[in-house]
Design a protein around this motif. Structure first.
Motif: not given
Length: 276
Positions: A31-33, A41-48
């Motif tokens: 969430d912070a990132a 956060a969903d976009w970041l999870i997909r990215l990682e």
């Protein structure tokens, strides 16, 4: 058999891993990132996890958003984002390759150092065209020889990021003896020419060594820029596969019994003379 593209390929997964490592280094939650990047956060999870493809510009924006200072890691990440599908020459062959094989060839293309060992035949990356074509002609099941050589030729000539890679080669003397004399003569000439390259080292394990650590089969150990972890691949009658463990120690053991590059050149030259 068509490749299943629903799962992200190896470059996308490696890129995602780098982003995760960077986020964790800054001790940021998802969430912070995500808030820092102006994303959810969903976009970041997909990215990682490799499911979100990003352009080099978008990768640079993520790095800037995290505040990553000038560092070699920035170059690696942005460069990797420029070729999420791997090298362009792999694309024409991707449809006939299993997803794992496609990923392993992509990994090989990213490696800046390749330690390759062959028994009882020459390692794939040092085979001359005639030597390679002879092997393809006897493949079971049958393969398109021209298609297979095109793929291998590109693998051999590839330069990661446009730079020469270090190729460290060891093979058993048996590889100098298996095959028609005219083909082996050409293969020896190819090895001698390769041994003169500043980026290549060619060594032979002679018959009289006896039992040694490399008798289990052919393998490669790949090294990558910035990353300390190495990846080991094995070559069997069924094709290429990931090794079950890091084979760096096995590599060191076969180095101990291999001839020096100079002595190896002498052996190759002597073998070549016998095939005239």
């Amino acid at each position: 058999m068509p490749v299943d593209y629903r799962a992200p390929n190896i470059n996308a997964r490696r890129l995602g891993l780098h982003f995760r490592q960077i986020r964790e280094a800054f001790e940021l939650s998802y969430d912070a990132a995500a808030a820092r990047l102006g994303r959810d956060a969903d976009w970041l999870i997909r990215l990682e996890t490799g499911f979100e493809q990003v352009t080099p510009e978008e990768a640079r924006d993520v790095l800037d958003g995290y505040g990553v200072p000038p560092h070699d890691m920035r170059t690696v990440v942005i460069d990797l984002a420029s070729r999420p599908a791997g090298p362009s020459w792999l694309a024409p062959h991707a449809g006939r390759l299993k997803a794992l094989v496609r990923d392993l060839y992509t990994l090989e293309s990213e490696a800046t150092v390749v330690h390759t060992y062959g028994i009882p035949v020459m390692p794939e990356l040092v085979r001359s065209e005639r030597y390679a074509r002879l092997g393809f002609e006897h493949s079971i099941p049958e393969v398109d020889v021209d298609e297979e050589w095109d793929l291998l030729d590109h693998r051999q000539r590839h330069r990661p990021g446009g730079h020469s890679r270090a190729l460290d080669v060891i093979f058993c003397e048996t590889a100098l003896r298996n095959g028609p004399p005219d083909v082996l003569h050409g293969q020896c000439a190819h090895l001698l020419e390769m041994s003169e390259d500043d980026h290549a080292t060619v060594r032979v394990i002679p018959f009289d060594v006896g039992a040694h650590a490399g008798l289990q089969g052919s393998f490669d150990v790949l090294e990558f820029p910035i990353i300390k972890d190495k990846i080991s691949l094995v070559h069997t009658a069924l094709g290429i596969d990931l090794a079950g463990c890091d084979l760096s120690r096995t590599w060191k053991l076969i180095e101990d019994v291999a001839l020096s590059p100079a002595a190896s050149r002498d052996m190759i030259h002597t073998a070549m003379s016998g095939y005239r």
